[in-house]
Design a protein around this motif. Structure first.
Motif, PDB file in Angstrom:
ATOM      1  N   GLU A   1       0.833  -1.202   0.000  1.00 27.00           N
ATOM      2  CA  GLU A   1       0.000   0.000   0.000  1.00 27.00           C
ATOM      3  C   GLU A   1       0.875   1.263   0.000  1.00 27.00           C
ATOM      4  N   GLN A   2       1.900   1.246   0.847  1.00 32.99           N
ATOM      5  CA  GLN A   2       2.806   2.392   0.916  1.00 32.99           C
ATOM      6  C   GLN A   2       3.547   2.619  -0.394  1.00 32.99           C
TER       7      GLN A   2
ATOM      8  N   GLU B   1       1.179   4.168  -2.817  1.00 30.54           N
ATOM      9  CA  GLU B   1       0.988   5.580  -2.445  1.00 30.54           C
ATOM     10  C   GLU B   1       2.182   6.409  -2.885  1.00 30.54           C
TER      11      GLU B   1
ATOM     12  N   ILE C   1       1.903   7.106  -6.557  1.00 28.85           N
ATOM     13  CA  ILE C   1       0.915   8.166  -6.827  1.00 28.85           C
ATOM     14  C   ILE C   1       1.526   9.530  -6.536  1.00 28.85           C
ATOM     15  N   GLU C   2       2.293   9.578  -5.459  1.00 31.54           N
ATOM     16  CA  GLU C   2       2.970  10.825  -5.085  1.00 31.54           C
ATOM     17  C   GLU C   2       3.839  11.375  -6.201  1.00 31.54           C
ATOM     18  N   THR C   3       4.413  10.490  -6.991  1.00 31.63           N
ATOM     19  CA  THR C   3       5.287  10.947  -8.068  1.00 31.63           C
ATOM     20  C   THR C   3       4.526  11.089  -9.384  1.00 31.63           C
ATOM     21  N   GLY C   4       3.204  10.983  -9.297  1.00 36.19           N
ATOM     22  CA  GLY C   4       2.384  11.201 -10.486  1.00 36.19           C
ATOM     23  C   GLY C   4       2.110   9.937 -11.280  1.00 36.19           C
TER      24      GLY C   4
ATOM     25  N   THR D   1      -0.074   6.928 -11.869  1.00 40.00           N
ATOM     26  CA  THR D   1      -1.414   6.502 -11.449  1.00 40.00           C
ATOM     27  C   THR D   1      -1.816   5.166 -12.073  1.00 40.00           C
TER      28      THR D   1
ATOM     29  N   GLU E   1      12.646  10.462  -9.615  1.00 39.68           N
ATOM     30  CA  GLU E   1      11.826  10.723  -8.422  1.00 39.68           C
ATOM     31  C   GLU E   1      11.193   9.442  -7.882  1.00 39.68           C
TER      32      GLU E   1
ATOM     33  N   VAL F   1      11.706   7.907  -4.134  1.00 35.55           N
ATOM     34  CA  VAL F   1      10.607   7.613  -3.198  1.00 35.55           C
ATOM     35  C   VAL F   1      10.645   6.145  -2.778  1.00 35.55           C
TER      36      VAL F   1
ATOM     37  N   LYS G   1      13.196   5.766  -0.183  1.00 34.24           N
ATOM     38  CA  LYS G   1      12.726   6.278   1.117  1.00 34.24           C
ATOM     39  C   LYS G   1      11.829   5.253   1.804  1.00 34.24           C
ATOM     40  N   ILE G   2      10.958   4.641   1.027  1.00 36.43           N
ATOM     41  CA  ILE G   2       9.984   3.712   1.614  1.00 36.43           C
ATOM     42  C   ILE G   2      10.643   2.386   1.996  1.00 36.43           C
TER      43      ILE G   2
ATOM     44  N   GLU H   1       0.013  10.954 -20.907  1.00 39.13           N
ATOM     45  CA  GLU H   1       0.570  11.422 -19.634  1.00 39.13           C
ATOM     46  C   GLU H   1       1.844  10.699 -19.243  1.00 39.13           C
TER      47      GLU H   1
END
Lengths: 110, 153
Positions: free
Chosen positions: A15-16, A19, A22-25, A27, A75, A79, A82-83, A109
């Motif tokens: 899940e993280q 997420e 999604i934070e980096t765009g 989808t 990016e 991320v 980091k996770i 996109e």
């Protein structure tokens, strides 16, 4: 365009990870249930004495695929780092980005 | 993205004493209007409640993330409310809500809105963050906690 691949051993963090994407765009991604090599090889009698050589701390994992834009490559890896803390410790997962020569069926996109 | 870019220091509300979701949202929207961030607070409140009626945004762990789109905002504004006494927000886990992230975004910037929701979702997985925000003694302390904890993710 690039192909982001995340091999997630710490499946409880799925899940993280999503997420974070999604934070980096990002989808859109495909999540596949998978099995680590060690889980299969440990049943092969020949390798029974060398089980600890195979990195199989977790029998099940997830593989996440996503076709992403050039700008999202760095990016998204940052991320993921980091996770999952990939730079500091092994075991939770790995992530990498590959070049894509050609693609169809992907929106503007990506 | 960094959430702190979209939360001005004046958008941290230190002491929400309301007891219900409606009261708290009314107050937060009113504060946004007082600060000049929006004009039509009734419209924004209606949109927030419309979203709440689809499904509560009080996810779990004492956190609620009400959100809506409004043309009054050019990109995204986030207001953080602290309710140490807890309020009834119809949460998934039945626990009182103590921290509210209110997001108001422009519909044309839906991607930004989505990114912010995802980042908040990661941030609130840290129990330490929630505890620190709830026990913050001032707005300044809330800002410091937020900045420090966001830097960790």
């Amino acid at each position: 365009m690039k192909l982001l691949v995340v091999v997630l051993n710490a499946t409880e963090m799925l899940e993280q990870v999503l997420e974070g994407l999604i934070e980096t765009g990002i989808t859109g991604a495909t999540v596949v249930d998978s099995i680590g090599m060690g889980h299969i090889i440990e049943d092969v009698p020949l390798f029974a004495g060398m089980r600890n050589l195979f990195r199989s701390a977790r029998p099940r994992n997830n593989i996440i695929f996503s076709v992403i834009g050039e700008a999202q490559a760095r990016e998204s890896l940052e991320v993921m780092d980091k996770i999952l803390g990939c730079s500091h410790q092994e075991g939770k997962g790995i992530a990498f980005v590959l070049p894509i020569d050609a693609v169809i069926g992907v929106g503007k996109e990506s | 993205m960094k959430l702190t870019r979209y939360i001005r220091p004046e958008c941290f509300l230190h002491d929400l004493t309301d007891t219900s979701r409606e009261e708290a949202l009314r107050r937060m929207v009113h504060e946004a209007a007082v600060k000049g961030l929006i004009k039509d607070e009734d419209q924004v409140f209606s949109k927030l409640m419309e979203r709440e009626n689809v499904q509560t945004t009080a996810v779990e762990n004492r956190i609620a993330i009400p959100h809506c789109f409004t043309d009054e905002i050019s990109d995204l504004v986030i207001i953080v409310g602290r309710a140490p006494g807890g309020l009834e927000f119809d949460s998934f886990d039945g626990k009182p809500t103590q921290v509210i992230f209110l997001l108001m975004g422009n519909r044309q910037e839906h991607s930004l809105h989505l990114k912010a929701l995802a980042r908040i979702a990661r941030l609130i997985k840290s129990t330490e963050f929630i505890d620190k925000i709830v026990s913050a003694g001032s707005v300044q302390e809330m800002v410091t906690v937020f900045t420090e904890e966001e830097a960790k993710i």
